[in-house]
Scaffold this motif. Structure first.
Motif, PDB file in Angstrom:
ATOM      1  N   LYS A 157       0.741  -0.645  -0.005  1.00  0.00           N
ATOM      2  CA  LYS A 157       0.190   0.382   0.287  1.00  0.00           C
ATOM      3  C   LYS A 157       0.843   1.131  -0.252  1.00  0.00           C
ATOM      4  CE  LYS A 157      -3.764   1.460   2.797  1.00  0.00           C
ATOM      5  NZ  LYS A 157      -5.030   1.318   3.974  1.00  0.00           N
ATOM      6  N   LYS A 158       2.236   0.975   0.840  1.00  0.00           N
ATOM      7  CA  LYS A 158       3.233   2.264   1.280  1.00  0.00           C
ATOM      8  C   LYS A 158       3.669   2.774  -0.713  1.00  0.00           C
ATOM      9  CE  LYS A 158       7.039   3.920   3.551  1.00  0.00           C
ATOM     10  NZ  LYS A 158       8.358   3.535   2.533  1.00  0.00           N
ATOM     11  N   GLN A 159       3.620   1.427  -1.117  1.00  0.00           N
ATOM     12  CA  GLN A 159       4.388   1.965  -1.845  1.00  0.00           C
ATOM     13  C   GLN A 159       3.729   1.787  -3.359  1.00  0.00           C
ATOM     14  OE1 GLN A 159       7.822   1.877  -2.206  1.00  0.00           O
ATOM     15  NE2 GLN A 159       7.489   0.747  -0.103  1.00  0.00           N
ATOM     16  N   LEU A 160       2.424   1.811  -3.308  1.00  0.00           N
ATOM     17  CA  LEU A 160       1.482   2.570  -4.757  1.00  0.00           C
ATOM     18  C   LEU A 160       0.722   3.759  -4.123  1.00  0.00           C
ATOM     19  CD1 LEU A 160      -0.802  -1.171  -5.068  1.00  0.00           C
ATOM     20  CD2 LEU A 160       0.711   0.608  -6.406  1.00  0.00           C
ATOM     21  N   VAL A 161       1.361   3.938  -2.968  1.00  0.00           N
ATOM     22  CA  VAL A 161       0.582   5.672  -2.660  1.00  0.00           C
ATOM     23  C   VAL A 161       1.697   6.703  -2.888  1.00  0.00           C
ATOM     24  CG1 VAL A 161       0.265   7.249  -0.226  1.00  0.00           C
ATOM     25  CG2 VAL A 161      -1.137   4.664  -0.843  1.00  0.00           C
ATOM     26  N   GLU A 162       2.605   6.034  -2.303  1.00  0.00           N
ATOM     27  CA  GLU A 162       3.989   6.587  -2.867  1.00  0.00           C
ATOM     28  C   GLU A 162       4.789   7.242  -4.107  1.00  0.00           C
ATOM     29  OE1 GLU A 162       6.814   5.879   0.958  1.00  0.00           O
ATOM     30  OE2 GLU A 162       7.789   5.527  -0.966  1.00  0.00           O
ATOM     31  N   GLU A 167       6.594  10.777  -4.337  1.00  0.00           N
ATOM     32  CA  GLU A 167       7.341  10.421  -3.934  1.00  0.00           C
ATOM     33  C   GLU A 167       8.926   9.384  -4.442  1.00  0.00           C
ATOM     34  OE1 GLU A 167       6.642   9.651   0.723  1.00  0.00           O
ATOM     35  OE2 GLU A 167       5.408  10.744  -0.036  1.00  0.00           O
ATOM     36  N   ARG A 168       8.060   7.957  -5.264  1.00  0.00           N
ATOM     37  CA  ARG A 168       8.979   7.023  -5.253  1.00  0.00           C
ATOM     38  C   ARG A 168       8.453   7.368  -6.778  1.00  0.00           C
ATOM     39  NH1 ARG A 168       9.112   0.260  -4.237  1.00  0.00           N
ATOM     40  NH2 ARG A 168      10.331  -0.220  -5.862  1.00  0.00           N
ATOM     41  N   ALA A 169       9.920   6.680  -7.333  1.00  0.00           N
ATOM     42  CA  ALA A 169      10.411   7.654  -9.130  1.00  0.00           C
ATOM     43  C   ALA A 169      10.476   6.627  -9.725  1.00  0.00           C
ATOM     44  CB  ALA A 169      10.475   9.233  -9.752  1.00  0.00           C
ATOM     45  N   ASN A 170      11.954   5.500  -9.309  1.00  0.00           N
ATOM     46  CA  ASN A 170      11.811   4.598  -9.715  1.00  0.00           C
ATOM     47  C   ASN A 170      12.385   3.890 -10.525  1.00  0.00           C
ATOM     48  OD1 ASN A 170      11.114   3.092  -8.080  1.00  0.00           O
ATOM     49  ND2 ASN A 170      13.992   2.011  -7.121  1.00  0.00           N
ATOM     50  N   SER A 171      10.764   3.331 -11.155  1.00  0.00           N
ATOM     51  CA  SER A 171      10.683   2.471 -12.175  1.00  0.00           C
ATOM     52  C   SER A 171      10.419   2.778 -13.508  1.00  0.00           C
ATOM     53  CB  SER A 171       8.690   2.416 -11.860  1.00  0.00           C
ATOM     54  OG  SER A 171       7.934   3.561 -12.420  1.00  0.00           O
ATOM     55  N   PRO A 172      11.359   1.907 -14.151  1.00  0.00           N
ATOM     56  CA  PRO A 172      11.786   1.967 -15.717  1.00  0.00           C
ATOM     57  C   PRO A 172      11.324   2.599 -16.537  1.00  0.00           C
ATOM     58  CG  PRO A 172      12.290  -0.083 -15.227  1.00  0.00           C
ATOM     59  CD  PRO A 172      11.485   0.092 -13.676  1.00  0.00           C
ATOM     60  N   ALA A 180      -0.474   4.075 -11.313  1.00  0.00           N
ATOM     61  CA  ALA A 180      -0.466   4.462  -9.777  1.00  0.00           C
ATOM     62  C   ALA A 180      -1.589   5.671  -9.609  1.00  0.00           C
ATOM     63  CB  ALA A 180       0.018   4.297  -8.883  1.00  0.00           C
ATOM     64  N   ARG A 181      -1.013   6.591 -10.820  1.00  0.00           N
ATOM     65  CA  ARG A 181      -1.697   7.636 -10.970  1.00  0.00           C
ATOM     66  C   ARG A 181      -3.496   7.864 -11.180  1.00  0.00           C
ATOM     67  NH1 ARG A 181       1.395  10.051 -14.835  1.00  0.00           N
ATOM     68  NH2 ARG A 181       3.068  10.048 -13.463  1.00  0.00           N
ATOM     69  N   ARG A 182      -3.804   6.478 -11.468  1.00  0.00           N
ATOM     70  CA  ARG A 182      -5.217   6.459 -11.659  1.00  0.00           C
ATOM     71  C   ARG A 182      -5.507   5.873 -10.919  1.00  0.00           C
ATOM     72  NH1 ARG A 182      -2.161   5.660 -16.332  1.00  0.00           N
ATOM     73  NH2 ARG A 182      -3.272   7.403 -18.402  1.00  0.00           N
ATOM     74  N   LEU A 183      -4.600   5.177 -10.121  1.00  0.00           N
ATOM     75  CA  LEU A 183      -5.785   4.432  -8.846  1.00  0.00           C
ATOM     76  C   LEU A 183      -6.716   5.133  -7.890  1.00  0.00           C
ATOM     77  CD1 LEU A 183      -3.128   1.579  -8.548  1.00  0.00           C
ATOM     78  CD2 LEU A 183      -5.618   1.213  -9.563  1.00  0.00           C
ATOM     79  N   THR A 184      -7.771   4.895  -7.393  1.00  0.00           N
ATOM     80  CA  THR A 184      -8.318   5.740  -6.307  1.00  0.00           C
ATOM     81  C   THR A 184      -7.933   4.701  -4.897  1.00  0.00           C
ATOM     82  OG1 THR A 184      -9.967   3.851  -6.200  1.00  0.00           O
ATOM     83  CG2 THR A 184     -10.552   5.648  -7.320  1.00  0.00           C
ATOM     84  N   ASP A 185      -8.286   5.524  -3.885  1.00  0.00           N
ATOM     85  CA  ASP A 185      -8.003   5.083  -2.921  1.00  0.00           C
ATOM     86  C   ASP A 185      -8.525   3.686  -2.196  1.00  0.00           C
ATOM     87  OD1 ASP A 185      -6.032   6.796  -1.764  1.00  0.00           O
ATOM     88  OD2 ASP A 185      -7.876   8.104  -0.338  1.00  0.00           O
ATOM     89  N   GLU A 186      -9.496   4.220  -2.712  1.00  0.00           N
ATOM     90  CA  GLU A 186     -10.134   2.123  -2.068  1.00  0.00           C
ATOM     91  C   GLU A 186      -9.884   1.061  -3.718  1.00  0.00           C
ATOM     92  OE1 GLU A 186     -12.138   4.978  -2.945  1.00  0.00           O
ATOM     93  OE2 GLU A 186     -12.150   5.173  -0.477  1.00  0.00           O
ATOM     94  N   ALA A 190      -8.138  -2.271  -2.157  1.00  0.00           N
ATOM     95  CA  ALA A 190      -8.525  -3.478  -2.347  1.00  0.00           C
ATOM     96  C   ALA A 190      -7.769  -4.366  -3.414  1.00  0.00           C
ATOM     97  CB  ALA A 190      -9.912  -3.363  -3.631  1.00  0.00           C
ATOM     98  N   LEU A 191      -6.572  -3.808  -3.686  1.00  0.00           N
ATOM     99  CA  LEU A 191      -5.128  -4.682  -4.633  1.00  0.00           C
ATOM    100  C   LEU A 191      -3.997  -4.839  -3.901  1.00  0.00           C
ATOM    101  CD1 LEU A 191      -5.091  -2.049  -7.628  1.00  0.00           C
ATOM    102  CD2 LEU A 191      -5.355  -4.107  -7.897  1.00  0.00           C
TER     103      LEU A 191
END
Ligand code: HEC
Ligand code: HEC
Length: 198
Positions: A157-162, A167-172, A180-186, A190-191
């Motif tokens: 959860k922490k990674q998806l929120v970041e 805040e985390r921006a190291n993926s290729p 993640a930008r498109r995901l809601t809190d809910e 759930a994921l």
């Protein structure tokens, strides 16, 4: 005998037996567990904060470690840890954790995230997580996405929120920020719940 890196076809990065021996001097098990499952209770609310490394891709472990070292990925604790061992130690330790049985959940989690994980959402531009992370979240041979199935929920959860806030921006290519930008809190809840049970 040199243990092969189970998750990639490339030549092994290091030696699992040497990695196990090196752990006597490195601090990794304090937080990530002797068996890489990070379920060692410390009584101060850290459960689920430390990611499991058991069965994780060795190349992914090495990349993250180097990202912490360079500051490309930010975390106070891991920045300090990344300075504590050299690259030769790191390669063996990464291969050791990777050689352990895959991290796994109890399988009893709510299934609300299952559809999004398996199919994504075409109309909302969310690709299926399974396409990169594998149908059970255990990564796929020729990709670069890590094992996430069976990882601690709190950490996921922490990674998806970041990623969502950048805040985390190291993926290729920023791939995970785009997802993640498109995901809601809910949906993140759930994921993380579903994936942690795989
Ligand atoms: C004092 C606790 C602590 C110690 C000791 C520690 N770590 Fe960590 N580690 C963490 C935390 C906390 C995170 C999660 C950071 C975050 O939330 O982004 C982490 C994350 C990681 C990750 C990223 C995992 C992923 O799924 O992306 C790797 C790889 C890692 N650690 C390797 C190591 C290695 C190798 C050692 C030993 C040299 C080590 N750590 C020692 C606390 C620790
Ligand atoms: C196009 C491929 C792709 C898709 C689709 C994708 N991911 Fe990822 N994901 C990656 C890659 C690559 C990384 C590793 C990033 C890095 O190197 O830091 C990653 C990392 C992650 C991590 C961090 C794991 C860790 O140990 O820190 C999580 C959590 C995650 N993805 C969840 C998801 C979820 C949930 C979805 C679906 C909503 C998804 N991903 C869809 C490629 C993908």
């Amino acid at each position: 005998m040199t243990a092969a890196v189970a998750s990639t076809a490339a030549a092994p990065l290091g030696d699992a037996a040497a990695g196990k021996a090196r752990l006597d001097e490195a601090r990794c098990p304090e937080c990530h567990g002797d068996d890489g499952n990070a379920d060692n209770g410390d009584g101060v609310g850290n459960i689920g904060k430390f990611p499991k490394l058991a069965g994780q891709r060795a190349d992914y472990i090495v990349k993250q470690f180097r990202n912490f070292r360079s500051g490309e990925r930010q975390n106070e604790t891991m920045t300090a840890m990344a300075a504590s061992i050299g690259d030769d130690q790191l390669l063996d330790i990464a291969v050791y954790f990777s050689s352990l049985p895959h991290m796994g959940g109890d399988g009893a989690k709510a299934a609300a995230g299952r559809r999004l994980f398996a199919e994504g959402s075409a109309e909302r531009g969310i690709p299926p997580c399974a396409g990169c992370h594998g149908p059970a979240g255990k990564s796929i041979q020729d990709g670069s996405a890590p094992v996430i199935g069976g990882q601690h929920k709190r950490y996921l959860k922490k990674q998806l929120v970041e990623w969502r806030v950048g805040e985390r921006a190291n993926s290729p290519g920023g791939v995970m920020n785009g997802v993640a930008r498109r995901l809601t809190d809910e949906e993140i809840e759930a994921l993380a719940d579903y994936v942690s049970g795989l």
